[in-house]
Design a protein around this motif. Structure first.
Motif, PDB file in Angstrom:
ATOM      1  N   LEU A 117      32.619  26.885  44.284  1.00  0.00           N
ATOM      2  CA  LEU A 117      33.914  26.664  43.644  1.00  0.00           C
ATOM      3  C   LEU A 117      34.071  27.543  42.408  1.00  0.00           C
ATOM      4  CD1 LEU A 117      36.569  25.123  43.162  1.00  0.00           C
ATOM      5  CD2 LEU A 117      35.215  23.380  41.978  1.00  0.00           C
ATOM      6  N   VAL A 118      33.071  27.534  41.549  1.00  0.00           N
ATOM      7  CA  VAL A 118      33.130  28.331  40.321  1.00  0.00           C
ATOM      8  C   VAL A 118      33.243  29.815  40.658  1.00  0.00           C
ATOM      9  CG1 VAL A 118      31.842  29.057  38.278  1.00  0.00           C
ATOM     10  CG2 VAL A 118      31.915  26.638  38.910  1.00  0.00           C
ATOM     11  N   THR A 119      32.462  30.255  41.632  1.00  0.00           N
ATOM     12  CA  THR A 119      32.462  31.669  42.009  1.00  0.00           C
ATOM     13  C   THR A 119      33.826  32.105  42.512  1.00  0.00           C
ATOM     14  OG1 THR A 119      30.120  31.541  42.624  1.00  0.00           O
ATOM     15  CG2 THR A 119      31.376  33.400  43.480  1.00  0.00           C
ATOM     16  N   VAL A 120      34.373  31.349  43.439  1.00  0.00           N
ATOM     17  CA  VAL A 120      35.659  31.698  44.040  1.00  0.00           C
ATOM     18  C   VAL A 120      36.786  31.629  43.003  1.00  0.00           C
ATOM     19  CG1 VAL A 120      37.395  30.915  45.693  1.00  0.00           C
ATOM     20  CG2 VAL A 120      35.005  31.076  46.391  1.00  0.00           C
ATOM     21  N   SER A 121      36.757  30.608  42.145  1.00  0.00           N
ATOM     22  CA  SER A 121      37.817  30.432  41.148  1.00  0.00           C
ATOM     23  C   SER A 121      37.792  31.543  40.101  1.00  0.00           C
ATOM     24  CB  SER A 121      37.675  29.065  40.464  1.00  0.00           C
ATOM     25  OG  SER A 121      37.772  28.017  41.403  1.00  0.00           O
ATOM     26  N   VAL A 122      36.605  31.859  39.616  1.00  0.00           N
ATOM     27  CA  VAL A 122      36.484  32.936  38.630  1.00  0.00           C
ATOM     28  C   VAL A 122      36.896  34.267  39.244  1.00  0.00           C
ATOM     29  CG1 VAL A 122      34.835  34.257  37.237  1.00  0.00           C
ATOM     30  CG2 VAL A 122      34.721  31.770  37.253  1.00  0.00           C
ATOM     31  N   TRP A 123      36.488  34.490  40.494  1.00  0.00           N
ATOM     32  CA  TRP A 123      36.875  35.708  41.198  1.00  0.00           C
ATOM     33  C   TRP A 123      38.400  35.825  41.276  1.00  0.00           C
ATOM     34  CZ3 TRP A 123      35.290  40.266  43.114  1.00  0.00           C
ATOM     35  CH2 TRP A 123      36.022  40.856  44.141  1.00  0.00           C
ATOM     36  N   GLY A 124      39.068  34.760  41.688  1.00  0.00           N
ATOM     37  CA  GLY A 124      40.519  34.796  41.806  1.00  0.00           C
ATOM     38  C   GLY A 124      41.202  35.029  40.469  1.00  0.00           C
ATOM     39  N   PHE A 125      40.753  34.307  39.437  1.00  0.00           N
ATOM     40  CA  PHE A 125      41.354  34.437  38.110  1.00  0.00           C
ATOM     41  C   PHE A 125      41.148  35.846  37.564  1.00  0.00           C
ATOM     42  CE2 PHE A 125      41.661  34.216  33.545  1.00  0.00           C
ATOM     43  CZ  PHE A 125      42.634  33.268  33.283  1.00  0.00           C
ATOM     44  N   ALA A 126      39.909  36.321  37.599  1.00  0.00           N
ATOM     45  CA  ALA A 126      39.584  37.624  37.003  1.00  0.00           C
ATOM     46  C   ALA A 126      40.252  38.773  37.733  1.00  0.00           C
ATOM     47  CB  ALA A 126      38.064  37.813  36.986  1.00  0.00           C
ATOM     48  N   LEU A 127      40.185  38.758  39.071  1.00  0.00           N
ATOM     49  CA  LEU A 127      40.771  39.869  39.826  1.00  0.00           C
ATOM     50  C   LEU A 127      42.287  39.885  39.721  1.00  0.00           C
ATOM     51  CD1 LEU A 127      39.452  42.129  41.592  1.00  0.00           C
ATOM     52  CD2 LEU A 127      37.917  40.339  40.766  1.00  0.00           C
ATOM     53  N   THR A 128      42.899  38.709  39.643  1.00  0.00           N
ATOM     54  CA  THR A 128      44.348  38.673  39.460  1.00  0.00           C
ATOM     55  C   THR A 128      44.729  39.231  38.096  1.00  0.00           C
ATOM     56  OG1 THR A 128      44.691  36.799  40.951  1.00  0.00           O
ATOM     57  CG2 THR A 128      46.343  37.126  39.225  1.00  0.00           C
ATOM     58  N   TRP A 129      44.000  38.836  37.085  1.00  0.00           N
ATOM     59  CA  TRP A 129      44.264  39.335  35.725  1.00  0.00           C
ATOM     60  C   TRP A 129      44.132  40.857  35.678  1.00  0.00           C
ATOM     61  CZ3 TRP A 129      45.559  36.430  31.338  1.00  0.00           C
ATOM     62  CH2 TRP A 129      45.574  37.135  30.136  1.00  0.00           C
ATOM     63  N   LEU A 130      43.031  41.376  36.230  1.00  0.00           N
ATOM     64  CA  LEU A 130      42.794  42.817  36.202  1.00  0.00           C
ATOM     65  C   LEU A 130      43.811  43.561  37.056  1.00  0.00           C
ATOM     66  CD1 LEU A 130      38.887  42.833  36.476  1.00  0.00           C
ATOM     67  CD2 LEU A 130      40.266  43.321  34.448  1.00  0.00           C
ATOM     68  N   THR A 131      44.149  42.983  38.206  1.00  0.00           N
ATOM     69  CA  THR A 131      45.109  43.634  39.091  1.00  0.00           C
ATOM     70  C   THR A 131      46.484  43.738  38.441  1.00  0.00           C
ATOM     71  OG1 THR A 131      43.953  42.858  41.074  1.00  0.00           O
ATOM     72  CG2 THR A 131      46.253  43.510  41.333  1.00  0.00           C
ATOM     73  N   LEU A 132      46.946  42.656  37.839  1.00  0.00           N
ATOM     74  CA  LEU A 132      48.255  42.672  37.194  1.00  0.00           C
ATOM     75  C   LEU A 132      48.264  43.600  35.980  1.00  0.00           C
ATOM     76  CD1 LEU A 132      49.306  38.917  37.431  1.00  0.00           C
ATOM     77  CD2 LEU A 132      50.183  40.846  38.757  1.00  0.00           C
ATOM     78  N   LYS A 133      47.148  43.649  35.257  1.00  0.00           N
ATOM     79  CA  LYS A 133      47.044  44.590  34.144  1.00  0.00           C
ATOM     80  C   LYS A 133      47.164  46.026  34.641  1.00  0.00           C
ATOM     81  CE  LYS A 133      46.308  42.478  30.130  1.00  0.00           C
ATOM     82  NZ  LYS A 133      47.128  42.765  28.913  1.00  0.00           N
ATOM     83  N   ALA A 134      46.478  46.316  35.755  1.00  0.00           N
ATOM     84  CA  ALA A 134      46.536  47.663  36.323  1.00  0.00           C
ATOM     85  C   ALA A 134      47.937  47.981  36.827  1.00  0.00           C
ATOM     86  CB  ALA A 134      45.520  47.789  37.463  1.00  0.00           C
ATOM     87  N   ILE A 135      48.566  47.035  37.497  1.00  0.00           N
ATOM     88  CA  ILE A 135      49.928  47.240  37.987  1.00  0.00           C
ATOM     89  C   ILE A 135      50.881  47.500  36.825  1.00  0.00           C
ATOM     90  CG2 ILE A 135      51.895  46.076  39.083  1.00  0.00           C
ATOM     91  CD1 ILE A 135      49.859  44.665  40.909  1.00  0.00           C
ATOM     92  N   GLY A 136      50.655  46.774  35.722  1.00  0.00           N
ATOM     93  CA  GLY A 136      51.513  46.909  34.553  1.00  0.00           C
ATOM     94  C   GLY A 136      51.493  48.287  33.911  1.00  0.00           C
TER      95      GLY A 136
END
Length: 445
Positions: free
Chosen positions: A382-401
């Protein structure tokens, strides 16, 4: 008696062919039920947001379905279910080609892809609601490509694919409380934090202002469609029409959803002195999310408890986000992130060994003599999947921005995304067309 005589006269090969055909029909049918959930997402979110943003919700759902299915076909499926590399990622199956011999099922690989594509579309739809009313449409398309092609497939590979490292440790997630809902929920949380609250949602002192839903009857119909589709979501994950557990899965699904909704009715009556309709709607959905991981492996009474706890937790999670000035218009994190987490951990408590025999030996929850082994693995996953989703979404949106604004302009948000971005209102009134004309003229000046 006639059926018995017919089967008696059939060869083993004939029976196998019949069984495989039934499995194919079952999986295609349940995949269609899951795809129908997109209609539920569309109605639910359109009912929860303001009238001026209803079209934008529909357009995002179409992005989910169209781009999501194509990207998952081109390379998402390969990363998720392709031949394993070090337990981390798949390396075959791009455009359904290459080596997929490790996937041994009674259905074809095409049928399996269809079912899994319905899942990936549901994941991105979770994030859609959290950024409603202020996300840039172009940025959302780019994020959808990243989620369906990389973020979700890699997390799914860890848990569900042959050779995935979390699955190898013994993590169980029958239909996706963690892989779909916790991942989607924490991704939604990251997106909501990064993009910021809607204009006017919070006063200067941080007090939340009420933004009334535009159409609660519409939202409730959306919830009912989602509830219906969830029977395909959970029962269809057997991938077999002849699996004896289908009935039990459907019953636990129904009980958890009912418990989540009923608990929210009673709890909000005590807490707010009135039964709160949006909370009740989300309470039933929270129960559905919570039971998704263990629907095949827990008892009926455990399903009721899981649904009830998820319903109450959803209310507190919604209040907590508002206290932190995090704007989630449809409650995506409270419903999916929180309830998905609770459901994943609940399996580590309530898994019954006689029900988990189909996925291996030694899978017993803490309350059934299994100790902390399964609970610990569930928590790690749970922790692994949740952190992965949160972190990759944050980084992806930052890159898109860096290339496309993630948020719409102030003027577009104030006038509404329907007119400001898509050039058409959901409900045609004369003043709407006047506003469209004004915006068109101003853009060409």
């Amino acid at each position: 008696m006639g059926v018995r005589m017919l089967l008696k006269g059939m060869s083993f090969m004939d029976i196998t062919t019949l069984s495989n055909g039934l499995d194919t029909i079952w999986v295609v049918l349940t995949a269609a039920m899951i795809l129908l959930m997109e209609g539920g997402f569309a109605l639910l979110e359109a009912g929860f947001v303001r009238q001026k943003n209803a079209v934008s919700i529909i357009m995002k759902v179409f992005v989910d379905i169209t781009f999501g299915a194509l990207i998952f076909y081109f390379f998402g499926f390969a990363f998720m279910y392709g031949k394993d590399f070090s337990g981390l990622i798949g390396t075959s199956g791009f455009m359904m080609g290459g080596d997929l011999t490790h996937i041994t099922l009674s259905i074809s690989h095409d049928t399996y892809w269809l079912f899994q594509s319905a899942f990936v579309i549901a994941v991105i739809s979770i994030v859609s609601g959290a950024v409603a009313e202020r996300v840039n449409f172009r940025a959302y398309i780019l994020y959808t490509i990243a989620m369906t092609g990389l973020i979700y497939p890699i997390a799914g590979h860890w848990v569900w694919s042959v050779g995935g490292w979390l699955g190898g440790l013994g993590m169980i997630d029958f239909a996706g409380s963690a892989v779909i809902h916790a991942l989607g929920g924490f991704s939604a949380l990251a997106a909501a934090i990064l993009i910021g609250p809607r204009i006017g949602k919070f006063a200067e002192n941080g007090t939340p202002n009420i933004v009334p839903p535009s159409n609660l009857p519409l939202a409730s119909v959306g919830a009912f469609i989602l509830w219906f589709g969830w029977f395909g979501f959970n029962s269809g994950s057997t991938l077999s029409a002849t699996n004896a557990g289908i009935g039990h899965i459907a019953v636990t699904t129904m009980l958890a959803a009912s418990a989540g909704g009923a608990t929210c009715i009673l709890f909000t009556m005590l807490r707010y002195r009135k039964a709160d309709p949006p909370m009740v709607i989300n309470g039933s959905l929270a129960g559905l999310v919570g039971i998704t991981a263990g629907c095949a492996f827990v008892s009926d009474s455990a399903a009721i408890l899981i649904g009830a706890v998820c319903g109450i937790a959803m209310v507190f999670a919604t209040e907590f986000l508002e206290s932190r000035r995090i704007d989630d218009p449809v409650g995506a994190f409270a419903v999916h992130g929180v309830s998905g987490s609770l459901g994943t951990l609940a399996l580590g408590l309530f898994a019954k060994p006689e029900l988990t025999s189909s996925v291996g030996q030694g899978y017993s929850g803490l309350l059934y003599g299994g100790g902390f082994q399964l609970l610990g693995v569930q928590a790690l996953g749970l922790v692994t999947v949740s952190v992965w989703g949160f972190a990759l979404t944050w980084l992806t949106l930052k890159a898109i921005g860096r290339f496309v604004p993630v948020r719409v302009s102030r003027d577009e948000e104030l006038v509404g995304l329907d007119v400001g971005i898509h050039g058409v209102p959901a409900y045609s009134e004369e003043h709407d067309f006047i506003e469209i004309e004004r915006l068109t003229i101003s853009k060409h000046k």
